[in-house]
Motif scaffolding. Structure first.
Motif, mmCIF file in Angstrom:
data_model
loop_
_atom_site.group_PDB
_atom_site.id
_atom_site.type_symbol
_atom_site.label_atom_id
_atom_site.label_comp_id
_atom_site.label_asym_id
_atom_site.label_seq_id
_atom_site.Cartn_x
_atom_site.Cartn_y
_atom_site.Cartn_z
ATOM 1 N N LYS A 198 38.540 13.529 -29.394
ATOM 2 C CA LYS A 198 37.474 14.281 -28.725
ATOM 3 C C LYS A 198 37.640 15.787 -28.900
ATOM 4 O O LYS A 198 36.680 16.549 -28.753
ATOM 5 C CB LYS A 198 37.435 13.925 -27.240
ATOM 6 N N LYS A 199 38.864 16.221 -29.219
ATOM 7 C CA LYS A 199 39.133 17.644 -29.386
ATOM 8 C C LYS A 199 39.090 18.089 -30.851
ATOM 9 O O LYS A 199 39.207 19.267 -31.146
ATOM 10 C CB LYS A 199 40.503 17.979 -28.784
ATOM 11 N N LYS A 200 38.939 17.119 -31.758
ATOM 12 C CA LYS A 200 38.896 17.467 -33.176
ATOM 13 C C LYS A 200 37.483 17.922 -33.565
ATOM 14 O O LYS A 200 36.491 17.487 -32.953
ATOM 15 C CB LYS A 200 39.314 16.265 -34.033
ATOM 16 N N PRO A 201 37.365 18.773 -34.593
ATOM 17 C CA PRO A 201 36.056 19.341 -34.959
ATOM 18 C C PRO A 201 35.059 18.301 -35.475
ATOM 19 O O PRO A 201 35.406 17.456 -36.309
ATOM 20 C CB PRO A 201 36.400 20.342 -36.069
ATOM 21 N N LEU A 202 33.838 18.370 -34.958
ATOM 22 C CA LEU A 202 32.730 17.559 -35.459
ATOM 23 C C LEU A 202 31.533 18.501 -35.655
ATOM 24 O O LEU A 202 30.919 18.943 -34.695
ATOM 25 C CB LEU A 202 32.381 16.429 -34.491
ATOM 26 N N THR A 203 31.258 18.825 -36.896
ATOM 27 C CA THR A 203 30.175 19.751 -37.238
ATOM 28 C C THR A 203 28.893 18.974 -37.482
ATOM 29 O O THR A 203 28.911 17.941 -38.162
ATOM 30 C CB THR A 203 30.533 20.561 -38.502
ATOM 31 N N LYS A 204 27.794 19.458 -36.932
ATOM 32 C CA LYS A 204 26.497 18.808 -37.134
ATOM 33 C C LYS A 204 25.601 19.688 -37.994
ATOM 34 O O LYS A 204 25.486 20.892 -37.754
ATOM 35 C CB LYS A 204 25.818 18.542 -35.783
ATOM 36 N N ILE A 205 24.975 19.068 -38.986
ATOM 37 C CA ILE A 205 24.050 19.772 -39.879
ATOM 38 C C ILE A 205 22.734 19.002 -39.899
ATOM 39 O O ILE A 205 22.723 17.792 -40.169
ATOM 40 C CB ILE A 205 24.610 19.873 -41.312
ATOM 41 N N ALA A 206 21.640 19.673 -39.626
ATOM 42 C CA ALA A 206 20.327 19.030 -39.707
ATOM 43 C C ALA A 206 19.967 18.829 -41.172
ATOM 44 O O ALA A 206 20.301 19.661 -42.026
ATOM 45 C CB ALA A 206 19.269 19.879 -39.013
ATOM 46 N N LEU A 207 19.286 17.743 -41.469
ATOM 47 C CA LEU A 207 18.940 17.431 -42.855
ATOM 48 C C LEU A 207 18.149 18.564 -43.502
ATOM 49 O O LEU A 207 18.377 18.924 -44.658
ATOM 50 C CB LEU A 207 18.143 16.125 -42.906
ATOM 51 N N LYS A 208 17.241 19.162 -42.744
ATOM 52 C CA LYS A 208 16.412 20.226 -43.286
ATOM 53 C C LYS A 208 17.217 21.484 -43.623
ATOM 54 O O LYS A 208 16.783 22.322 -44.419
ATOM 55 C CB LYS A 208 15.292 20.583 -42.303
ATOM 56 N N ASP A 209 18.412 21.617 -43.024
ATOM 57 C CA ASP A 209 19.250 22.789 -43.266
ATOM 58 C C ASP A 209 20.277 22.555 -44.363
ATOM 59 O O ASP A 209 21.059 23.457 -44.682
ATOM 60 C CB ASP A 209 19.978 23.186 -41.978
ATOM 61 N N ALA A 210 20.295 21.338 -44.928
ATOM 62 C CA ALA A 210 21.313 21.010 -45.928
ATOM 63 C C ALA A 210 21.001 21.613 -47.295
ATOM 64 O O ALA A 210 21.870 21.707 -48.163
ATOM 65 C CB ALA A 210 21.463 19.497 -46.051
ATOM 66 N N GLY A 211 19.731 22.000 -47.504
ATOM 67 C CA GLY A 211 19.354 22.611 -48.772
ATOM 68 C C GLY A 211 19.386 21.660 -49.949
ATOM 69 O O GLY A 211 19.690 22.056 -51.077
ATOM 70 N N VAL A 212 19.074 20.386 -49.701
ATOM 71 C CA VAL A 212 19.134 19.363 -50.746
ATOM 72 C C VAL A 212 17.817 18.612 -50.809
ATOM 73 O O VAL A 212 17.225 18.282 -49.781
ATOM 74 C CB VAL A 212 20.285 18.369 -50.464
ATOM 75 N N ASP A 213 17.345 18.336 -52.028
ATOM 76 C CA ASP A 213 16.128 17.559 -52.222
ATOM 77 C C ASP A 213 16.431 16.088 -51.972
ATOM 78 O O ASP A 213 17.177 15.459 -52.716
ATOM 79 C CB ASP A 213 15.602 17.754 -53.651
ATOM 80 N N THR A 214 15.880 15.531 -50.902
ATOM 81 C CA THR A 214 16.112 14.127 -50.558
ATOM 82 C C THR A 214 14.849 13.281 -50.720
ATOM 83 O O THR A 214 14.730 12.217 -50.134
ATOM 84 C CB THR A 214 16.634 14.009 -49.112
ATOM 85 N N LYS A 215 13.908 13.783 -51.502
ATOM 86 C CA LYS A 215 12.656 13.053 -51.718
ATOM 87 C C LYS A 215 12.941 11.667 -52.277
ATOM 88 O O LYS A 215 13.679 11.524 -53.250
ATOM 89 C CB LYS A 215 11.764 13.835 -52.688
ATOM 90 N N PRO A 216 12.360 10.617 -51.687
ATOM 91 C CA PRO A 216 12.637 9.251 -52.165
ATOM 92 C C PRO A 216 12.049 8.981 -53.541
ATOM 93 O O PRO A 216 10.974 9.471 -53.881
ATOM 94 C CB PRO A 216 11.976 8.363 -51.096
ATOM 95 N N ARG A 217 12.774 8.242 -54.333
ATOM 96 C CA ARG A 217 12.305 7.814 -55.666
ATOM 97 C C ARG A 217 11.917 6.347 -55.683
ATOM 98 O O ARG A 217 11.341 5.860 -56.626
ATOM 99 C CB ARG A 217 13.410 8.040 -56.697
ATOM 100 N N LEU A 218 12.269 5.637 -54.614
ATOM 101 C CA LEU A 218 12.014 4.204 -54.540
ATOM 102 C C LEU A 218 11.165 3.890 -53.321
ATOM 103 O O LEU A 218 11.131 4.655 -52.354
ATOM 104 C CB LEU A 218 13.328 3.422 -54.437
ATOM 105 N N GLN A 219 10.481 2.763 -53.372
ATOM 106 C CA GLN A 219 9.672 2.309 -52.247
ATOM 107 C C GLN A 219 10.062 0.883 -51.902
ATOM 108 O O GLN A 219 10.102 0.011 -52.772
ATOM 109 C CB GLN A 219 8.175 2.356 -52.585
ATOM 110 N N THR A 220 10.372 0.644 -50.621
ATOM 111 C CA THR A 220 10.683 -0.709 -50.171
ATOM 112 C C THR A 220 9.374 -1.463 -49.975
ATOM 113 O O THR A 220 8.560 -1.107 -49.124
ATOM 114 C CB THR A 220 11.474 -0.692 -48.856
#
Length: 251
Positions: A198-220
């Motif tokens: 509980k005392k160890k670091p846990l960093t949270k990053i929002a997906l929109k702040d990650a700076g990565v293109d996560t656009k899907p290429r596949l459709q289920t």
């Protein structure tokens, strides 16, 4: 050479639970979840590398790409020996292996890691792609389906099971390794270590702040139960079997 290890861990439906399908998707309502078993094995191996050689491992960084609730698997990872952790919060968005590999690459680059240890696949989607794609993005060598890992300096020797035997390969760091079932047996997190986590670091990053293109290429297209298998039958002779096969136009 000291190791800075990144260990991706995924939150999945517990292996003992039978998934339910509702409205064309897996129903997660009230379902027990846990660390993906293969991820757990990768984490255990990272901790054993530290325990087996003093000063070899400088840092173990657990990373999860998933919803806010994925914090629970990161806390488990910290309790089992990870030093720090990062949650890339995807909310309700489901990401493909390519997008996850891109996000992991951003963490590896920022962390200055020289070894990525991850499960060979997740038991929910069974893609078995993320490790390989990550190695390609990093332009690092890869060793998949590892059942044994030996590190000597910057040289890593990996044994992997193949049809009819074993294959041993070697590569130099930096390296991506995916873990198979026979690599080790993960430990349980003890209560004192759970409290310490509980005392160890846990960093949270929002997906929109990650700076990565996560656009899907596949459709289920659909999610459905496998077809029900018909009951088998016991035949009295080889001749009867041949007649059955002929009747079914199989011979």
């Amino acid at each position: 050479m000291s190791l800075r290890i990144v260990v991706p861990v995924k939150r999945v439906i517990d292996a003992a639970v039978k998934p339910r399908i509702k409205n064309g998707a897996i129903d997660m309502t009230g379902v027990k979840t846990s660390i993906n078993p293969f991820c757990d094995i990768a984490l255990e191996e990272a901790v054993r590398l530290r325990e087996g050689s003093k000063g070899l491992v400088a840092n173990i960084h657990a990373v999860s790409v998933g919803p806010e609730k994925a914090q629970d698997v990161l806390r488990q990872a910290l309790a089992k020996g990870a030093d720090n952790s990062t949650l890339i919060n995807t909310g309700k968005e489901e990401l493909e292996p390519l997008a996850i590999a891109k996000l992991l690459k951003s963490v590896v680059d920022k962390d200055g890691a020289n070894l990525v240890l991850l499960g060979k696949q997740a038991i929910d989607d069974d893609s078995n792609q993320t490790g390989q794609i990550l190695a390609g993005l990093l332009k690092w060598p890869q060793a998949t389906n590892a059942s044994k890992i030996v590190i000597e300096g910057d040289k890593v020797t990996v044994t992997r099971e193949i049809d009819g035997g074993e294959e041993t390969i070697a590569a130099k760091l930096p390296l991506v390794i995916t873990a198979d079932l026979r690599l080790n047996e993960p430990r349980y997190a003890t209560l004192p270590n759970i409290m310490k986590a509980k005392k160890k670091p846990l960093t949270k990053i929002a997906l929109k702040d990650a700076g990565v293109d996560t656009k899907p290429r596949l459709q289920t297209v659909s999610v459905e139960y496998p077809p029900t298998r018909e009951a088998g039958s016991i035949l009295g002779s080889t001749q009867e079997l041949v007649e059955k096969l002929k009747a079914a136009s199989l011979v």
